[in-house]
Design an enzyme around this catalytic site. Structure first.
Site, PDB file in Angstrom:
ATOM      1  N   PHE A  56      11.456  14.229  10.418  1.00  0.00           N
ATOM      2  CA  PHE A  56      10.395  13.239  10.599  1.00  0.00           C
ATOM      3  C   PHE A  56      10.691  12.350  11.811  1.00  0.00           C
ATOM      4  O   PHE A  56       9.806  12.066  12.619  1.00  0.00           O
ATOM      5  CB  PHE A  56      10.266  12.350   9.361  1.00  0.00           C
ATOM      6  CG  PHE A  56       9.642  13.018   8.172  1.00  0.00           C
ATOM      7  CD1 PHE A  56       8.960  14.217   8.297  1.00  0.00           C
ATOM      8  CD2 PHE A  56       9.729  12.444   6.917  1.00  0.00           C
ATOM      9  CE1 PHE A  56       8.377  14.834   7.201  1.00  0.00           C
ATOM     10  CE2 PHE A  56       9.140  13.042   5.812  1.00  0.00           C
ATOM     11  CZ  PHE A  56       8.471  14.244   5.952  1.00  0.00           C
ATOM     12  N   GLU A  81       1.338   5.592   0.598  1.00  0.00           N
ATOM     13  CA  GLU A  81       0.816   6.791   1.262  1.00  0.00           C
ATOM     14  C   GLU A  81       1.364   8.040   0.576  1.00  0.00           C
ATOM     15  O   GLU A  81       2.545   8.118   0.234  1.00  0.00           O
ATOM     16  CB  GLU A  81       1.236   6.777   2.738  1.00  0.00           C
ATOM     17  CG  GLU A  81       0.657   7.922   3.552  1.00  0.00           C
ATOM     18  CD  GLU A  81       0.853   7.706   5.040  1.00  0.00           C
ATOM     19  OE1 GLU A  81       0.422   6.641   5.551  1.00  0.00           O
ATOM     20  OE2 GLU A  81       1.437   8.588   5.694  1.00  0.00           O
ATOM     21  N   HIS A 135       3.764  -1.163   3.794  1.00  0.00           N
ATOM     22  CA  HIS A 135       3.128   0.141   3.570  1.00  0.00           C
ATOM     23  C   HIS A 135       4.237   1.154   3.317  1.00  0.00           C
ATOM     24  O   HIS A 135       5.110   1.346   4.174  1.00  0.00           O
ATOM     25  CB  HIS A 135       2.304   0.540   4.794  1.00  0.00           C
ATOM     26  CG  HIS A 135       1.551   1.824   4.627  1.00  0.00           C
ATOM     27  ND1 HIS A 135       0.486   1.954   3.763  1.00  0.00           N
ATOM     28  CD2 HIS A 135       1.709   3.047   5.222  1.00  0.00           C
ATOM     29  CE1 HIS A 135       0.008   3.197   3.836  1.00  0.00           C
ATOM     30  NE2 HIS A 135       0.737   3.871   4.701  1.00  0.00           N
ATOM     31  N   ASP A 174      -1.864  15.830  15.044  1.00  0.00           N
ATOM     32  CA  ASP A 174      -0.958  16.755  15.723  1.00  0.00           C
ATOM     33  C   ASP A 174      -1.587  18.133  15.807  1.00  0.00           C
ATOM     34  O   ASP A 174      -2.394  18.528  14.955  1.00  0.00           O
ATOM     35  CB  ASP A 174       0.368  16.852  14.963  1.00  0.00           C
ATOM     36  CG  ASP A 174       1.098  15.519  14.919  1.00  0.00           C
ATOM     37  OD1 ASP A 174       1.086  14.812  15.946  1.00  0.00           O
ATOM     38  OD2 ASP A 174       1.663  15.184  13.864  1.00  0.00           O
ATOM     39  N   SER A 188       0.869  -1.174   0.000  1.00  0.00           N
ATOM     40  CA  SER A 188       0.000   0.000   0.000  1.00  0.00           C
ATOM     41  C   SER A 188       0.902   1.219   0.000  1.00  0.00           C
ATOM     42  O   SER A 188       2.067   1.147   0.402  1.00  0.00           O
ATOM     43  CB  SER A 188      -0.942  -0.002   1.209  1.00  0.00           C
ATOM     44  OG  SER A 188      -0.236  -0.180   2.426  1.00  0.00           O
TER      45      SER A 188
END
Length: 308
Positions: free
Chosen positions: A223, A22, A273, A114, A20
């Site tokens: 990140f 993102e 993912h 967030d 998958s």
């Protein structure tokens, strides 16, 4: 004789994996076109779904919805929308979810989210969902959505310890989450250890490792600081000095991600993912190493492309 010391990278990968992808929401019409092209470039790999993230405090709400519907319309892929409960009442969140259902979106990635200002501590909306577990329960009450949630192999920065973090994941699963997608990490042992701890806690849904191909070293460090992921010194050292050499950085990034995927594959992982950062080629290359090959377009995808 098959000697693992001399076997090629991912030599055992047989393409028996599910993936998958993102994406970030685009910030402009031009960026939306680029995103749709990226999604189209990865569509032939047959992902289970693709998802579009949601900005801090719901700041990209409109762009996220536009991107999700655009991907579904232009590529025929199963597009999932990220949805958070920060800065919005239950009625507002429910209205967004209802609209997604009306528009044919059946998969939500449910997150706490967030706060809009960096380093601002999380505070639930006075009339909103208190956390991701409450959001999952609310979504399941509204419609029979497929719901994915986040998991943190190295614990969320707001968690006091791993036990508390696993308790939070258990509450999300107990509320109805169908799977957990992990935050990125760089050691296969980190994932396997977390998966074992989750199983011991009674968490019985699919836990899918999140893979971040490193596109930018400064961005990676930002990140990692946000989500609590540790960057091994060896990776930091290997990437040093490559920000001005993008082609070399791509090769190194692909190697790092491929080695991680190879170790996960050898340990029995068959679902991945990918955090694509809206770039197709690096993710495509890693999927190719895992043995995935382009599949013929489905009848639905052909119909979508013909209509477009």
């Amino acid at each position: 004789m098959n000697d693992s010391r001399t076997a090629p990278l991912l030599a055992g990968a047989a393409g028996d994996v599910e993936v998958s992808f993102e994406f970030f929401p685009p910030r402009s019409d031009a960026a939306l076109e680029t995103l749709l092209a990226t999604a189209s470039g990865l569509a032939s790999l047959g992902p289970r779904f693709v998802s579009v993230t949601y900005g801090a405090g719901g700041s990209t709400r409109g762009r996220t919805q536009e991107a999700v519907l655009g991907i579904a319309r232009e590529t025929g892929l199963n597009a999932a929308a990220h949805l958070t409960c920060v800065g919005a009442s239950r009625a507002e969140v429910d209205a967004i979810a209802d609209q997604y259902w009306h528009d044919g979106v059946r998969h939500i990635v449910a997150l706490r989210g967030d706060m809009p200002e960096q380093d601002q501590p999380y505070a639930p909306h006075a009339e909103g969902y208190a956390n991701a577990a409450a959001l999952v329960a609310g979504l399941k009450r509204l419609h029979p959505f497929e719901v994915s949630v986040a998991a943190y192999p190295e614990a969320h920065p707001d968690s006091t310890d791993m036990a508390a973090d696993l308790d939070n994941l258990w509450r999300k699963v107990d509320a109805g989450a169908d799977r957990a997608l992990t935050q990125f990490f760089f050691s296969a042992d980190t994932f396997f250890r977390f998966r074992d701890l989750a199983a011991a806690r009674g968490i019985d849904v699919e836990i899918v490792p999140g893979i971040l191909p490193v596109a930018n070293v400064a961005q990676l460090r930002r990140f990692a600081g946000t989500c609590g992921a540790a960057i091994p010194p060896a990776i930091d050292r290997v990437l040093e000095g490559l920000d001005e050499r993008p082609a070399a950085r791509q090769l190194v990034a692909a190697t790092i991600a491929a080695e991680l995927c190879g170790a996960l594959y050898a340990g029995g992982v068959r679902q991945f993912h990918f955090y694509t950062l809206n770039r197709a080629e690096l993710t495509y290359a890693i999927c190719h190493l895992l043995g995935l090959r382009p599949a013929p377009a489905t009848a639905e995808q052909k119909a979508v492309l013909t209509a477009a």
